[in-house]
Write a protein that holds these residues in place. Structure first.
Motif, PDB file in Angstrom:
ATOM      1  N   ARG A  10       0.840  -1.195   0.000  1.00 58.77           N
ATOM      2  CA  ARG A  10       0.000   0.000   0.000  1.00 58.77           C
ATOM      3  C   ARG A  10       0.874   1.244   0.000  1.00 58.77           C
ATOM      4  O   ARG A  10       1.936   1.280   0.633  1.00 58.77           O
ATOM      5  CB  ARG A  10      -0.927   0.019   1.221  1.00 58.77           C
ATOM      6  N   TYR A  11       0.398   2.258  -0.672  1.00 57.47           N
ATOM      7  CA  TYR A  11       1.014   3.586  -0.631  1.00 57.47           C
ATOM      8  C   TYR A  11      -0.049   4.528  -0.085  1.00 57.47           C
ATOM      9  O   TYR A  11      -0.924   4.982  -0.825  1.00 57.47           O
ATOM     10  CB  TYR A  11       1.455   4.034  -2.028  1.00 57.47           C
ATOM     11  N   GLY A  12      -0.010   4.786   1.199  1.00 52.71           N
ATOM     12  CA  GLY A  12      -1.067   5.571   1.818  1.00 52.71           C
ATOM     13  C   GLY A  12      -2.387   4.823   1.710  1.00 52.71           C
ATOM     14  O   GLY A  12      -2.501   3.666   2.108  1.00 52.71           O
ATOM     15  N   ALA A  13      -3.384   5.483   1.127  1.00 48.88           N
ATOM     16  CA  ALA A  13      -4.704   4.864   0.989  1.00 48.88           C
ATOM     17  C   ALA A  13      -4.808   3.996  -0.261  1.00 48.88           C
ATOM     18  O   ALA A  13      -5.785   3.263  -0.432  1.00 48.88           O
ATOM     19  CB  ALA A  13      -5.782   5.945   0.949  1.00 48.88           C
ATOM     20  N   ALA A  14      -3.810   4.061  -1.137  1.00 50.04           N
ATOM     21  CA  ALA A  14      -3.853   3.315  -2.394  1.00 50.04           C
ATOM     22  C   ALA A  14      -3.206   1.942  -2.222  1.00 50.04           C
ATOM     23  O   ALA A  14      -2.100   1.830  -1.676  1.00 50.04           O
ATOM     24  CB  ALA A  14      -3.140   4.078  -3.499  1.00 50.04           C
ATOM     25  N   THR A  15      -3.876   0.905  -2.708  1.00 50.56           N
ATOM     26  CA  THR A  15      -3.349  -0.454  -2.656  1.00 50.56           C
ATOM     27  C   THR A  15      -2.866  -0.845  -4.042  1.00 50.56           C
ATOM     28  O   THR A  15      -3.662  -0.999  -4.969  1.00 50.56           O
ATOM     29  CB  THR A  15      -4.421  -1.449  -2.172  1.00 50.56           C
ATOM     30  N   ALA A  16      -1.538  -1.011  -4.192  1.00 52.55           N
ATOM     31  CA  ALA A  16      -0.961  -1.356  -5.490  1.00 52.55           C
ATOM     32  C   ALA A  16      -0.995  -2.858  -5.733  1.00 52.55           C
ATOM     33  O   ALA A  16      -1.224  -3.315  -6.849  1.00 52.55           O
ATOM     34  CB  ALA A  16       0.473  -0.853  -5.578  1.00 52.55           C
ATOM     35  N   VAL A  17      -0.758  -3.637  -4.679  1.00 53.06           N
ATOM     36  CA  VAL A  17      -0.788  -5.096  -4.757  1.00 53.06           C
ATOM     37  C   VAL A  17      -1.632  -5.588  -3.590  1.00 53.06           C
ATOM     38  O   VAL A  17      -1.437  -5.159  -2.452  1.00 53.06           O
ATOM     39  CB  VAL A  17       0.632  -5.698  -4.698  1.00 53.06           C
ATOM     40  N   ASP A  18      -2.560  -6.505  -3.881  1.00 46.60           N
ATOM     41  CA  ASP A  18      -3.586  -6.867  -2.894  1.00 46.60           C
ATOM     42  C   ASP A  18      -3.622  -8.383  -2.666  1.00 46.60           C
ATOM     43  O   ASP A  18      -4.217  -9.124  -3.443  1.00 46.60           O
ATOM     44  CB  ASP A  18      -4.948  -6.377  -3.397  1.00 46.60           C
ATOM     45  N   ASP A  19      -2.932  -8.855  -1.627  1.00 54.53           N
ATOM     46  CA  ASP A  19      -2.970 -10.267  -1.219  1.00 54.53           C
ATOM     47  C   ASP A  19      -2.654 -11.185  -2.400  1.00 54.53           C
ATOM     48  O   ASP A  19      -3.365 -12.156  -2.675  1.00 54.53           O
ATOM     49  CB  ASP A  19      -4.339 -10.610  -0.623  1.00 54.53           C
ATOM     50  N   LEU A  20      -1.549 -10.918  -3.064  1.00 51.35           N
ATOM     51  CA  LEU A  20      -1.182 -11.622  -4.292  1.00 51.35           C
ATOM     52  C   LEU A  20      -0.286 -12.817  -3.979  1.00 51.35           C
ATOM     53  O   LEU A  20       0.701 -12.689  -3.251  1.00 51.35           O
ATOM     54  CB  LEU A  20      -0.451 -10.659  -5.228  1.00 51.35           C
ATOM     55  N   SER A  21      -0.633 -13.977  -4.543  1.00 49.73           N
ATOM     56  CA  SER A  21       0.178 -15.187  -4.359  1.00 49.73           C
ATOM     57  C   SER A  21       0.347 -15.903  -5.693  1.00 49.73           C
ATOM     58  O   SER A  21      -0.618 -16.078  -6.439  1.00 49.73           O
ATOM     59  CB  SER A  21      -0.487 -16.150  -3.363  1.00 49.73           C
ATOM     60  N   PHE A  22       1.575 -16.298  -6.007  1.00 45.34           N
ATOM     61  CA  PHE A  22       1.847 -17.139  -7.165  1.00 45.34           C
ATOM     62  C   PHE A  22       3.270 -17.686  -7.033  1.00 45.34           C
ATOM     63  O   PHE A  22       4.069 -17.210  -6.223  1.00 45.34           O
ATOM     64  CB  PHE A  22       1.680 -16.390  -8.492  1.00 45.34           C
ATOM     65  N   THR A  23       3.571 -18.688  -7.849  1.00 43.60           N
ATOM     66  CA  THR A  23       4.897 -19.294  -7.878  1.00 43.60           C
ATOM     67  C   THR A  23       5.388 -19.348  -9.317  1.00 43.60           C
ATOM     68  O   THR A  23       4.642 -19.743 -10.212  1.00 43.60           O
ATOM     69  CB  THR A  23       4.864 -20.717  -7.287  1.00 43.60           C
ATOM     70  N   VAL A  24       6.635 -18.942  -9.528  1.00 43.40           N
ATOM     71  CA  VAL A  24       7.273 -19.034 -10.844  1.00 43.40           C
ATOM     72  C   VAL A  24       8.310 -20.147 -10.750  1.00 43.40           C
ATOM     73  O   VAL A  24       9.280 -20.038 -10.004  1.00 43.40           O
ATOM     74  CB  VAL A  24       7.942 -17.713 -11.251  1.00 43.40           C
ATOM     75  N   ARG A  25       8.100 -21.216 -11.511  1.00 44.11           N
ATOM     76  CA  ARG A  25       8.929 -22.410 -11.400  1.00 44.11           C
ATOM     77  C   ARG A  25       9.991 -22.467 -12.497  1.00 44.11           C
ATOM     78  O   ARG A  25       9.806 -21.894 -13.575  1.00 44.11           O
ATOM     79  CB  ARG A  25       8.053 -23.664 -11.453  1.00 44.11           C
ATOM     80  N   PRO A  26      11.070 -23.182 -12.243  1.00 46.81           N
ATOM     81  CA  PRO A  26      12.120 -23.326 -13.258  1.00 46.81           C
ATOM     82  C   PRO A  26      11.675 -24.204 -14.408  1.00 46.81           C
ATOM     83  O   PRO A  26      10.714 -24.975 -14.304  1.00 46.81           O
ATOM     84  CB  PRO A  26      13.275 -23.975 -12.473  1.00 46.81           C
ATOM     85  N   GLY A  27      12.385 -24.073 -15.525  1.00 45.34           N
ATOM     86  CA  GLY A  27      12.153 -24.942 -16.660  1.00 45.34           C
ATOM     87  C   GLY A  27      11.202 -24.416 -17.702  1.00 45.34           C
ATOM     88  O   GLY A  27      10.979 -25.078 -18.715  1.00 45.34           O
ATOM     89  N   THR A  28      10.623 -23.256 -17.489  1.00 42.34           N
ATOM     90  CA  THR A  28       9.728 -22.663 -18.480  1.00 42.34           C
ATOM     91  C   THR A  28       9.802 -21.145 -18.383  1.00 42.34           C
ATOM     92  O   THR A  28      10.199 -20.602 -17.345  1.00 42.34           O
ATOM     93  CB  THR A  28       8.273 -23.130 -18.253  1.00 42.34           C
ATOM     94  N   VAL A  29       9.462 -20.472 -19.464  1.00 45.01           N
ATOM     95  CA  VAL A  29       9.349 -19.015 -19.449  1.00 45.01           C
ATOM     96  C   VAL A  29       7.945 -18.672 -18.961  1.00 45.01           C
ATOM     97  O   VAL A  29       6.953 -19.118 -19.539  1.00 45.01           O
ATOM     98  CB  VAL A  29       9.585 -18.412 -20.840  1.00 45.01           C
ATOM     99  N   THR A  30       7.866 -17.901 -17.892  1.00 46.07           N
ATOM    100  CA  THR A  30       6.568 -17.488 -17.341  1.00 46.07           C
ATOM    101  C   THR A  30       6.337 -16.027 -17.674  1.00 46.07           C
ATOM    102  O   THR A  30       7.123 -15.156 -17.306  1.00 46.07           O
ATOM    103  CB  THR A  30       6.524 -17.684 -15.820  1.00 46.07           C
ATOM    104  N   GLY A  31       5.252 -15.755 -18.403  1.00 47.14           N
ATOM    105  CA  GLY A  31       4.890 -14.390 -18.748  1.00 47.14           C
ATOM    106  C   GLY A  31       4.097 -13.744 -17.628  1.00 47.14           C
ATOM    107  O   GLY A  31       3.309 -14.416 -16.946  1.00 47.14           O
TER     108      GLY A  31
END
Length: 310
Positions: A10-31
């Protein structure tokens, strides 16, 4: 492996990223995709320690970037291809980075060759075009021979030869078992390069899928296009069998609910002569627009048409 777990920024009252979860695994290009203002850059900056999360975490190989003993040799990053001092040469810029990690001149010259910069290695960076600056940024990311690469818009400003170079390079690095995380707005290029796609909007996860699975699920893949002589009987027979048929004014049928083989067999049974029978595949751009339809921060409209004045 890159792991983002319940990341919020958060930047003050603005939320730029909100409870974000993911995994980037080896062996492939992840966009990594999302509209302007979706939180992509904030997420990447959190991964490489340039932003402190309000809550949650972002790690590489199970560690925070700030805790990596030799970050250049573990994570190669390019967030801005034009971040070299304009008064330095390409060789001088890379040698300065190399000395921070005890990397020898031989590796510097190797990545200069890999990026196709041999002829301008001793030129000042201020003389570089945008594409040459991008190549230098990629060379810097590769300098430590890292297991993880994080690149933000690496093909911006590259000519067709450069685009092909980065495409083959990233595929080859992923094939070696490295983790490649690629942020871009160029859907056609991601389609050619990425094997998996993560899409976010308004700081939240919208999709995390194999590219082909994502396209098939959200972009209307599987529509069969049929053009034939007097296709009316075929259209009625398909509808009787539960398919959905839309006929254009030109007499072209768009069929969902039946594959091309079934449509062709039915046409043969009915004696309908077909001039075209094809499956219309969706695109990554189609899927992206569907996913982000309600997550666009900056929306444009077509200009109103005005009467021509004489």
């Amino acid at each position: 492996m890159i792991e983002v777990t319940h990341l919020t920024k958060r930047y003050g009252a603005a939320t730029a990223v909100d409870d974000l979860s993911f995994t980037v695994r080896p062996g492939t290009v992840t966009g990594f995709l999302g509209p302007n203002g979706a939180g992509k850059s904030t997420t990447i900056r959190a991964v490489v320690g340039l932003e402190r999360p309000t809550s949650g975490s972002a790690t590489v190989g199970g560690q925070r970037y700030a805790d990596l003993p030799a970050p250049l040799q573990e994570v190669g990053t390019m967030l801005d291809g034009r971040n070299a001092h304009p008064g330095r040469t390409a060789l001088g810029h890379l040698m300065g980075l190399a000395r921070t990690h005890g990397i020898g001149r031989a590796r510097v010259e190797q990545v200069i060759g890999l990026a196709g910069l041999e002829s301008v290695a001793r030129h000042r960076v201020r003389t570089f075009s945008l594409g040459m600056g991008q190549r230098l940024g990629v060379a810097a990311a590769l300098l430590g021979d890292p297991a993880t690469l994080i690149l933000d818009e690496p093909v911006n400003g590259l000519d067709p030869d450069g685009v092909r170079w980065i495409r083959h390079l990233l595929r080859a690095l992923a094939a070696e078992g490295r983790t490649v995380f690629l942020s871009s707005h160029l859907m056609s290029e991601l389609t050619e390069t990425a094997g998996r796609v993560i899409v976010i909007g308004q700081g939240r996860l919208l999709a995390d899928e194999d590219l082909q699975t994502l396209v098939a699920a959200t972009a209307g893949a599987g529509v069969v296009r049929v053009r034939g002589v007097d296709p009316g009987p075929l259209a009625r027979a398909l509808e009787d069998r539960g398919a959905t048929v839309v006929m254009s004014q030109a007499g072209v049928l768009e069929v969902t609910g039946a594959d091309a083989g079934a449509v062709g067999a039915l046409a043969a049974d009915l004696g309908v002569t077909l001039l075209e029978l094809s499956t219309v595949s969706g695109t990554l751009e189609d899927a992206y627009l569907v996913l982000t339809a309600d997550a666009v921060q900056y929306r444009t409209t077509a200009p109103a048409r005005t009467e021509e004045t004489r």
